[in-house]
Design an enzyme around this catalytic site. Structure first.
Site, PDB file in Angstrom:
ATOM      1  N   ASP A   1     -57.969 -75.772  60.103  1.00  0.00           N
ATOM      2  CA  ASP A   1     -56.552 -75.837  60.492  1.00  0.00           C
ATOM      3  C   ASP A   1     -55.651 -76.520  59.471  1.00  0.00           C
ATOM      4  OD1 ASP A   1     -56.519 -74.460  62.973  1.00  0.00           O
ATOM      5  OD2 ASP A   1     -57.563 -76.135  63.902  1.00  0.00           O
TER       6      ASP A   1
ATOM      7  N   ASP B   1     -56.445 -67.322  65.047  1.00  0.00           N
ATOM      8  CA  ASP B   1     -55.493 -68.348  64.608  1.00  0.00           C
ATOM      9  C   ASP B   1     -55.621 -68.666  63.110  1.00  0.00           C
ATOM     10  OD1 ASP B   1     -56.852 -68.487  67.075  1.00  0.00           O
ATOM     11  OD2 ASP B   1     -55.959 -70.383  67.617  1.00  0.00           O
TER      12      ASP B   1
HETATM   13  N1  GLY Z   1     -54.988 -72.881  67.293  1.00  0.00           N
HETATM   14  C1  GLY Z   1     -55.262 -73.138  68.641  1.00  0.00           C
HETATM   15  C2  GLY Z   1     -54.239 -72.660  69.600  1.00  0.00           C
HETATM   16  O1  GLY Z   1     -53.384 -71.854  69.318  1.00  0.00           O
HETATM   17  O2  GLY Z   1     -54.310 -73.118  70.713  1.00  0.00           O
END
Ligand code: GLY
Length: 387
Positions: A107, A167
């Site tokens: 992330d 994501d």
């Molecule tokens: N990246 C995790 C979410 O969108 O909850």
């Protein structure tokens, strides 16, 4: 009769009729975040959400959302040029700095590019550049060339060892930037390979998306699953919004038409979905079992609005539809149905988001990333209108 003909002639213009008062919304955002700063002085935890009982739900800086509050503060500075916001943004950005060395998460795009990336864009601080280059290096360690994808999570229930989630498309922009900045093409190559393999495996023939794809050590797909959506074969709306945003960014960074075509296909799926409500703010999953008695996820709406606004700038005539729908989304988010009044909603801007209903977590709460993409959407709306 004359009146009818006139109305018919004016009908195509009606898509542009919606107007958003960006000044008013930013003024309210500044007031609300002034209260947030006073209520949340501790930068050792990240501003993330609130619990149903009205207490704050803060997280450590290694949490994937740690870049959004500093990012929102940078957006307030971008529009106001008020040094007060630069000071606050710098303080909260510094709180995320140590994550540049974090190789345990995919992330880093979210965490570092929304904080340090916005800071660099607005101040040109050379220290921010160094942090971002290190962050890209850390992210690149999670790419396995044999599999051709960045590993999202370190494991997934069922004994799977190479999960990739949709994501992850949001972390690629940092890699494109790093190649441009350093002259090292390997970051960009990782992003291209990841995006191409995601395009191959993460979508169904109807252009809906899976949340999690599980790979083996040779890059073979073992299973396709949900985690935050309703079911393996449903479509989690925030995940799909990440995909839309991610492929728009792929086109921005490469100018390769295959990404633009793909961004349009998956955006069309979203916009044409029969379960997308009239106000264009989706339920948390397009197939949530009790629609219409299901929670909306305003964060998905904010991400989709910002993505569609950018997409509209690349797509000529068709872009008018993307623009009109994005403005409708922003107008809904700006209305009292979703926009918190001053002092409400634990000082977050946007109400009614869902983190993960499938995990019974963060249901109908504020989420900091809804605020971030809402502010970004307003800035884009204003920028495109000025042209
Ligand atoms: N990246 C995790 C979410 O969108 O909850």
């Amino acid at each position: 009769m004359k009146k009818l003909i006139l109305l018919a002639l004016l009908a195509p213009l009606s898509v542009f009729a919606q107007k958003i008062d960006v000044n008013k919304q930013f003024k309210l955002a500044e007031q609300q975040y002034q209260r947030m700063l006073a209520a949340q002085p501790d930068t050792s935890v990240t501003v993330h959400s609130a619990n149903q009982d009205g207490t704050y739900r803060n997280m450590p800086s290694k949490w994937w959302c740690s870049g959004f509050f500093p990012g929102g503060l940078w957006q307030l500075y971008e529009r106001s040029h008020n040094a007060q916001w630069e000071k606050a943004a710098r303080l909260w950005t510094a709180a995320v700095k140590k994550e540049q060395y974090n190789t345990g998460t995919h992330d880093l795009g979210f965490m570092m590019f929304d904080s340090f990336g916005n800071g660099l864009r607005l101040t040109n601080d050379p220290e921010y550049k160094k942090v971002l280059i290190q962050s890209a290096k850390s992210l690149a360690t999670r790419f396995d060339p044999k599999i051709g994808l960045i590993k999202s999570w370190n494991s997934f229930k069922g004994g799977y060892e190479y999960p990739v989630i949709i994501d992850n498309m949001m972390n690629l922009d940092l890699l494109f930037w790093a190649s441009k900045e350093t002259g090292d093409p390997s970051f960009k190559q990782i992003a291209l390979t990841h995006a191409d393999n995601t395009m191959k495996h993460h979508f169904r023939p109807d252009n809906s998306s899976y949340h999690v794809i599980l790979y083996d050590v040779d890059g073979k797909v073992l299973a396709k699953k949900q985690h935050q959506g309703y079911q393996d074969e449903s479509c989690w709306t925030r995940g799909h919004a990440w995909a839309m945003y991610g492929y728009v960014e792929m086109y921005r960074n490469t100018k390769d038409k295959k990404y633009l075509d793909f961004a349009q296909k998956i955006s069309d799926y979203y916009l044409n979905h029969p379960n997308l409500p009239a106000d264009k703010i989706p339920y948390w999953d397009f197939y949530a079992p009790n629609i219409p008695n299901e929670e909306r996820d305003a964060s998905a709406g904010a991400i989709a609005a910002s993505a569609l606004l950018e997409l509209s700038t690349y797509t000529g005539e068709k872009g008018k539809r993307y623009y009109a729908d994005a403005v409708k989304m922003l107008a809904s988010l700006s209305s009292p149905a979703y926009r918190a009044a001053l002092g409400e909603n634990n000082n977050f801007l946007i109400k009614h988001c869902v983190g993960a209903k499938s995990l019974n977590s963060e249901i109908d709460v504020p989420l900091i990333y809804a605020d971030y993409y809402y502010l970004e959407g307003l800035l884009r709306y204003e920028r495109y209108n000025k042209k």
